[in-house]
Motif scaffolding. Sequence first.
Motif, short mmCIF file in Angstrom:
data_model
loop_
_atom_site.label_atom_id
_atom_site.label_comp_id
_atom_site.label_asym_id
_atom_site.label_seq_id
_atom_site.Cartn_x
_atom_site.Cartn_y
_atom_site.Cartn_z
N LEU A 31 0.83 -1.20 0.00
CA LEU A 31 0.00 0.00 0.00
C LEU A 31 0.87 1.25 0.00
N ARG A 165 -6.04 1.90 -2.62
CA ARG A 165 -5.44 0.63 -3.08
C ARG A 165 -5.49 -0.44 -1.99
N GLY A 167 -8.22 -2.80 -1.85
CA GLY A 167 -9.09 -3.91 -2.22
C GLY A 167 -9.95 -3.55 -3.41
N ARG A 184 -8.58 -8.65 -3.37
CA ARG A 184 -7.50 -8.16 -4.23
C ARG A 184 -7.87 -6.78 -4.79
N VAL A 185 -6.88 -6.00 -5.13
CA VAL A 185 -7.10 -4.65 -5.66
C VAL A 185 -7.67 -4.76 -7.07
N ARG A 186 -8.83 -4.15 -7.28
CA ARG A 186 -9.50 -4.13 -8.58
C ARG A 186 -10.58 -3.06 -8.53
N GLN A 187 -11.13 -2.71 -9.69
CA GLN A 187 -12.17 -1.69 -9.73
C GLN A 187 -13.14 -1.98 -10.86
#
Length: 190
Positions: A31, A165, A167, A184-187
């Motif tokens: 992060l 950043r 999740g 997990r990091v996503r959008q």
Amino acid sequence: MIAQQKKPTLITHSRRKFLKVLGSVSAMTALPATSFANVHSTKDHSLSLLNLHTGESLDSTFFAEGQYQNTSLQALDYLLRDHRNNQVHQMNTNLLMLLHALQLDFDNKPIHVISGYRSPESNEKLRAKSNKVAKKSYHMKGEAIDIRIPGVPLKTLHKAAIAQRAGGVGIYSKSEFIHLDVGRVRQWGV
């Protein structure tokens, strides 16, 4: 009032829990420095929440003097329960830290909660009505929340959440909320 389920204690000595915590700490190093510092700070961390389905509100300091406050965590778990059947589940503290960081970004305005914990039964009922509900939703693990902050444009809140950043972040413009989880990091946007 419906009796709450007995929640697992917050301290456990299992190998699986240790490895999970170790993995979370490892992930936190990825992060940005401000987010990492915020999570491990000795400063107090508070939340001001309003559950839109129950009308309940809570102002709670859940982290103080370098440690989590069990009574406050339990109150947050209760406020964020599945409003459909009153099932209570332990919420992930990384999610609470994320909410705290977002609340600071917007002058500590109260966060309106659309959905916190969701029981497997409730999740299945919602999945039957909509293809936008995940089969293995993070809501069922206490690792997701759907929110809005009055007076803050949804796109602004969405961008601020992405910048953390921490999740998954989704925007649901028609329903006027954003989804946050500590997966997990996503959008995504709808």
